[in-house]
Design an enzyme around this catalytic site. Structure first.
Site, PDB file in Angstrom:
ATOM      1  NE  ARG A  95      23.790 -19.032  -8.914  1.00 58.14           N
ATOM      2  CZ  ARG A  95      24.934 -18.819 -10.830  1.00 58.14           C
ATOM      3  NH1 ARG A  95      25.568 -19.541 -10.122  1.00 58.14           N
ATOM      4  NH2 ARG A  95      25.044 -18.301 -10.948  1.00 58.14           N
ATOM      5  CG  ASN A 111      14.637 -25.057  -2.805  1.00 58.60           C
ATOM      6  OD1 ASN A 111      14.075 -24.076  -2.857  1.00 58.60           O
ATOM      7  ND2 ASN A 111      15.447 -25.545  -3.005  1.00 58.60           N
ATOM      8  CB  THR A 112       9.038 -24.154  -2.845  1.00 60.45           C
ATOM      9  OG1 THR A 112       7.886 -24.731  -3.713  1.00 60.45           O
ATOM     10  CG2 THR A 112       9.692 -22.740  -3.466  1.00 60.45           C
ATOM     11  CG  HIS A 113      12.492 -29.013  -6.691  1.00 60.21           C
ATOM     12  ND1 HIS A 113      13.004 -28.505  -7.550  1.00 60.21           N
ATOM     13  CD2 HIS A 113      11.617 -30.129  -7.443  1.00 60.21           C
ATOM     14  CE1 HIS A 113      13.485 -29.861  -8.179  1.00 60.21           C
ATOM     15  NE2 HIS A 113      12.845 -30.909  -8.387  1.00 60.21           N
ATOM     16  CG  ASP A 145      19.827 -32.703   2.434  1.00 59.00           C
ATOM     17  OD1 ASP A 145      19.733 -32.155   1.270  1.00 59.00           O
ATOM     18  OD2 ASP A 145      19.403 -33.222   2.668  1.00 59.00           O
TER      19      ASP A 145
HETATM   20  C1  GAR Z   1       9.543 -21.973  -8.970  1.00 59.17           C
HETATM   21  O1  GAR Z   1       8.608 -22.980  -9.744  1.00 59.17           O
HETATM   22  C2  GAR Z   1      10.334 -23.027  -8.485  1.00 59.17           C
HETATM   23  O2  GAR Z   1       9.824 -23.848  -7.929  1.00 59.17           O
HETATM   24  C3  GAR Z   1      11.720 -22.999  -9.150  1.00 59.17           C
HETATM   25  O3  GAR Z   1      11.391 -22.151  -9.713  1.00 59.17           O
HETATM   26  C4  GAR Z   1      10.245 -21.180  -9.511  1.00 59.17           C
HETATM   27  C5  GAR Z   1      10.388 -19.667  -9.777  1.00 59.17           C
HETATM   28  O4  GAR Z   1       9.162 -19.440  -9.817  1.00 59.17           O
HETATM   29  N1  GAR Z   1      12.768 -23.475  -8.573  1.00 59.17           N
HETATM   30  C6  GAR Z   1      13.371 -24.470  -8.898  1.00 59.17           C
HETATM   31  O5  GAR Z   1      13.181 -24.803 -10.024  1.00 59.17           O
HETATM   32  C7  GAR Z   1      14.752 -24.230  -7.845  1.00 59.17           C
HETATM   33  N2  GAR Z   1      15.149 -26.030  -8.252  1.00 59.17           N
HETATM   34  P1  GAR Z   1       9.844 -17.320 -10.113  1.00 59.17           P
HETATM   35  O6  GAR Z   1      10.524 -16.510  -9.919  1.00 59.17           O
HETATM   36  O7  GAR Z   1       8.145 -17.517 -10.455  1.00 59.17           O
HETATM   37  O8  GAR Z   1       9.065 -17.166  -8.199  1.00 59.17           O
END
Ligand code: GAR
Length: 204
Positions: A95, A111-113, A145
Protein backbone atom coordinates in the site's frame (compact mmCIF):
# COMPACT_ATOMS: atom_id res chain seq x y z
CA UNK A 1 28.05 -0.49 28.75
CA UNK A 2 24.56 -1.18 27.41
CA UNK A 3 23.86 0.70 24.19
CA UNK A 4 20.19 0.98 23.22
CA UNK A 5 19.49 -0.45 19.81
CA UNK A 6 17.50 1.48 17.28
CA UNK A 7 13.80 0.64 17.24
CA UNK A 8 12.45 -0.64 13.93
CA UNK A 9 8.76 -1.03 13.07
CA UNK A 10 8.23 -3.16 9.97
CA UNK A 11 5.08 -3.00 7.83
CA UNK A 12 4.40 -5.99 5.58
CA UNK A 13 1.58 -7.47 3.48
CA UNK A 14 2.89 -10.90 2.50
CA UNK A 15 4.99 -13.88 3.40
CA UNK A 16 7.54 -11.83 5.28
CA UNK A 17 10.87 -13.29 4.14
CA UNK A 18 12.26 -9.75 4.08
CA UNK A 19 10.98 -9.14 7.60
CA UNK A 20 12.54 -12.45 8.65
CA UNK A 21 15.96 -11.26 7.50
CA UNK A 22 15.65 -8.25 9.81
CA UNK A 23 14.41 -10.41 12.69
CA UNK A 24 17.34 -12.79 12.19
CA UNK A 25 19.84 -9.92 12.06
CA UNK A 26 18.30 -8.45 15.22
CA UNK A 27 18.96 -11.69 17.06
CA UNK A 28 22.70 -11.00 17.05
CA UNK A 29 23.82 -8.55 19.72
CA UNK A 30 26.15 -6.76 17.30
CA UNK A 31 23.28 -5.66 15.07
CA UNK A 32 22.44 -2.02 15.89
CA UNK A 33 18.66 -2.30 15.42
CA UNK A 34 15.82 -4.45 16.71
CA UNK A 35 12.37 -5.08 15.26
CA UNK A 36 9.98 -3.88 17.98
CA UNK A 37 6.66 -4.33 16.14
CA UNK A 38 5.20 -5.55 12.86
CA UNK A 39 2.14 -3.98 11.26
CA UNK A 40 0.05 -5.03 8.30
CA UNK A 41 -2.88 -4.00 6.15
CA UNK A 42 -4.30 -7.54 6.21
CA UNK A 43 -4.90 -10.41 8.61
CA UNK A 44 -3.62 -13.95 8.30
CA UNK A 45 -0.35 -13.34 6.47
CA UNK A 46 2.99 -15.05 6.92
CA UNK A 47 4.71 -11.88 8.10
CA UNK A 48 2.42 -11.69 11.16
CA UNK A 49 3.10 -15.37 11.94
CA UNK A 50 6.84 -14.72 11.70
CA UNK A 51 6.53 -11.79 14.10
CA UNK A 52 4.49 -13.82 16.59
CA UNK A 53 6.98 -16.69 16.40
CA UNK A 54 9.67 -14.20 17.42
CA UNK A 55 7.50 -12.72 20.23
CA UNK A 56 7.25 -9.40 18.41
CA UNK A 57 3.96 -7.50 18.88
CA UNK A 58 1.75 -7.00 15.82
CA UNK A 59 -1.04 -4.71 14.68
CA UNK A 60 -3.34 -4.81 11.67
CA UNK A 61 -5.06 -1.89 9.94
CA UNK A 62 -7.10 -3.04 6.92
CA UNK A 63 -8.15 -0.02 4.82
CA UNK A 64 -11.73 -1.32 4.43
CA UNK A 65 -12.23 -0.92 8.17
CA UNK A 66 -11.85 2.88 7.81
CA UNK A 67 -14.15 5.43 6.15
CA UNK A 68 -11.51 6.76 3.78
CA UNK A 69 -7.84 6.58 2.89
CA UNK A 70 -6.81 9.61 4.97
CA UNK A 71 -8.39 8.15 8.13
CA UNK A 72 -6.71 4.80 7.49
CA UNK A 73 -3.37 6.51 6.93
CA UNK A 74 -3.65 8.48 10.18
CA UNK A 75 -4.67 5.35 12.10
CA UNK A 76 -1.75 3.40 10.66
CA UNK A 77 0.58 6.22 11.71
CA UNK A 78 -0.92 6.20 15.21
CA UNK A 79 -0.54 2.42 15.61
CA UNK A 80 3.04 2.62 14.35
CA UNK A 81 3.94 5.54 16.63
CA UNK A 82 2.90 3.54 19.70
CA UNK A 83 6.16 1.60 19.28
CA UNK A 84 8.32 4.77 19.08
CA UNK A 85 10.26 3.73 15.98
CA UNK A 86 13.60 5.27 15.06
CA UNK A 87 12.98 3.94 11.58
CA UNK A 88 9.99 2.39 9.79
CA UNK A 89 10.69 -0.26 7.16
CA UNK A 90 8.13 -1.17 4.51
CA UNK A 91 9.09 -4.76 3.69
CA UNK A 92 6.65 -5.98 1.06
CA UNK A 93 3.96 -3.55 2.22
CA UNK A 94 1.67 -3.32 -0.80
CA UNK A 95 0.00 0.00 0.00
CA UNK A 96 1.04 3.60 -0.41
CA UNK A 97 1.36 5.43 2.88
CA UNK A 98 0.15 9.03 2.78
CA UNK A 99 0.99 12.47 4.08
CA UNK A 100 -0.15 11.88 7.66
CA UNK A 101 2.05 8.82 7.94
CA UNK A 102 5.11 10.43 6.34
CA UNK A 103 4.76 13.64 8.38
CA UNK A 104 4.77 11.57 11.55
CA UNK A 105 8.14 9.97 10.70
CA UNK A 106 9.91 12.50 8.50
CA UNK A 107 12.59 10.93 6.29
CA UNK A 108 12.48 7.85 8.52
CA UNK A 109 10.29 5.58 6.39
CA UNK A 110 12.21 3.37 3.99
CA UNK A 111 10.96 0.87 1.46
CA UNK A 112 12.45 -1.94 -0.57
CA UNK A 113 11.42 -2.44 -4.18
CA UNK A 114 12.27 -5.43 -6.38
CA UNK A 115 13.55 -3.47 -9.38
CA UNK A 116 16.28 -0.96 -10.19
CA UNK A 117 14.49 2.38 -9.78
CA UNK A 118 13.45 4.40 -11.63
CA UNK A 119 12.60 1.38 -13.80
CA UNK A 120 9.50 -0.70 -13.16
CA UNK A 121 7.76 0.99 -10.20
CA UNK A 122 4.63 -0.52 -8.68
CA UNK A 123 3.58 -3.92 -7.47
CA UNK A 124 4.91 -6.05 -10.37
CA UNK A 125 8.58 -5.08 -10.56
CA UNK A 126 9.95 -8.54 -11.53
CA UNK A 127 7.08 -9.25 -13.98
CA UNK A 128 7.52 -5.87 -15.68
CA UNK A 129 11.30 -6.34 -15.95
CA UNK A 130 10.82 -9.75 -17.59
CA UNK A 131 8.20 -8.42 -19.99
CA UNK A 132 10.50 -5.57 -21.03
CA UNK A 133 13.34 -8.00 -21.70
CA UNK A 134 16.04 -6.38 -19.58
CA UNK A 135 19.16 -8.45 -18.90
CA UNK A 136 19.87 -6.88 -15.53
CA UNK A 137 17.40 -5.87 -12.85
CA UNK A 138 17.74 -5.73 -9.08
CA UNK A 139 16.43 -4.05 -5.97
CA UNK A 140 16.27 -0.57 -4.55
CA UNK A 141 16.09 0.70 -0.97
CA UNK A 142 14.68 4.22 -0.83
CA UNK A 143 13.34 6.86 1.53
CA UNK A 144 9.59 6.91 1.01
CA UNK A 145 7.86 9.98 -0.40
CA UNK A 146 4.28 10.31 -1.63
CA UNK A 147 4.98 8.86 -5.07
CA UNK A 148 5.02 5.25 -6.23
CA UNK A 149 8.58 4.03 -5.57
CA UNK A 150 9.96 7.49 -6.33
CA UNK A 151 11.79 8.48 -3.11
CA UNK A 152 15.51 9.26 -2.79
CA UNK A 153 17.60 6.12 -3.28
CA UNK A 154 19.70 4.80 -0.40
CA UNK A 155 21.07 1.58 -1.91
CA UNK A 156 20.71 -0.63 -4.97
CA UNK A 157 21.96 -4.04 -6.03
CA UNK A 158 21.88 -5.59 -9.48
CA UNK A 159 20.70 -9.10 -10.32
CA UNK A 160 20.99 -10.88 -13.70
CA UNK A 161 17.90 -11.93 -15.61
CA UNK A 162 18.42 -15.46 -16.95
CA UNK A 163 16.97 -16.74 -20.23
CA UNK A 164 14.79 -19.34 -18.54
CA UNK A 165 13.52 -17.10 -15.75
CA UNK A 166 9.86 -16.78 -14.96
CA UNK A 167 8.45 -14.21 -12.58
CA UNK A 168 8.87 -16.48 -9.55
CA UNK A 169 12.50 -17.46 -10.17
CA UNK A 170 13.52 -13.90 -10.96
CA UNK A 171 11.72 -12.48 -7.94
CA UNK A 172 13.35 -15.07 -5.68
CA UNK A 173 16.84 -14.18 -6.99
CA UNK A 174 16.08 -10.51 -6.39
CA UNK A 175 14.76 -11.18 -2.89
CA UNK A 176 17.98 -12.91 -1.87
CA UNK A 177 19.92 -9.71 -2.65
CA UNK A 178 17.14 -7.55 -1.26
CA UNK A 179 17.37 -9.20 2.14
CA UNK A 180 21.13 -8.65 2.25
CA UNK A 181 21.12 -5.00 1.29
CA UNK A 182 18.11 -4.19 3.47
CA UNK A 183 19.77 -5.63 6.56
CA UNK A 184 22.97 -3.72 5.76
CA UNK A 185 21.19 -0.48 4.88
CA UNK A 186 19.05 -0.43 8.02
CA UNK A 187 22.21 -0.92 10.11
CA UNK A 188 23.89 1.97 8.33
CA UNK A 189 20.91 4.32 8.55
CA UNK A 190 20.47 3.83 12.28
CA UNK A 191 24.20 4.21 12.91
CA UNK A 192 25.04 7.17 10.67
CA UNK A 193 23.18 10.43 10.46
CA UNK A 194 21.79 11.28 7.06
CA UNK A 195 19.88 14.07 5.38
CA UNK A 196 17.98 14.43 2.16
CA UNK A 197 19.32 16.94 -0.39
CA UNK A 198 17.08 16.97 -3.42
CA UNK A 199 17.09 13.41 -4.73
CA UNK A 200 20.21 12.46 -2.77
CA UNK A 201 20.55 10.75 0.58
CA UNK A 202 23.68 12.30 2.09
CA UNK A 203 25.30 10.46 4.97
CA UNK A 204 27.64 12.01 7.50
C1 GAR B 1 9.82 -8.00 -1.81
O1 GAR B 1 10.42 -8.39 -3.01
C2 GAR B 1 9.52 -6.52 -1.83
O2 GAR B 1 10.48 -5.76 -2.50
C3 GAR B 1 8.23 -6.48 -2.59
O3 GAR B 1 7.50 -7.54 -2.02
C4 GAR B 1 8.41 -8.58 -1.66
C5 GAR B 1 8.11 -9.02 -0.25
O4 GAR B 1 8.44 -10.34 -0.03
N1 GAR B 1 7.62 -5.21 -2.48
C6 GAR B 1 7.06 -4.57 -3.51
O5 GAR B 1 6.95 -5.05 -4.61
C7 GAR B 1 6.54 -3.19 -3.19
N2 GAR B 1 6.41 -2.42 -4.38
P1 GAR B 1 8.24 -11.00 1.41
O6 GAR B 1 6.78 -10.90 1.75
O7 GAR B 1 8.71 -12.41 1.25
O8 GAR B 1 9.10 -10.20 2.37
Amino acid sequence: MIVARARVVVLASGGGTTLQALIDASSTVEYPAAVVAVGSDRYGIGALDRASAADIPTFVAPPDEYPDRATWDAALAESTAVYRPDIVVLAGFMRLVGAAFLDRFPHRVINTHPALSPAFPGVHGPRDALAYGVKITGCTIFVVDEGVDTGPIVAQASVPVLDDDDEATLHERIKEREREILVQTVAELVTDTYRIEGRKVVRS
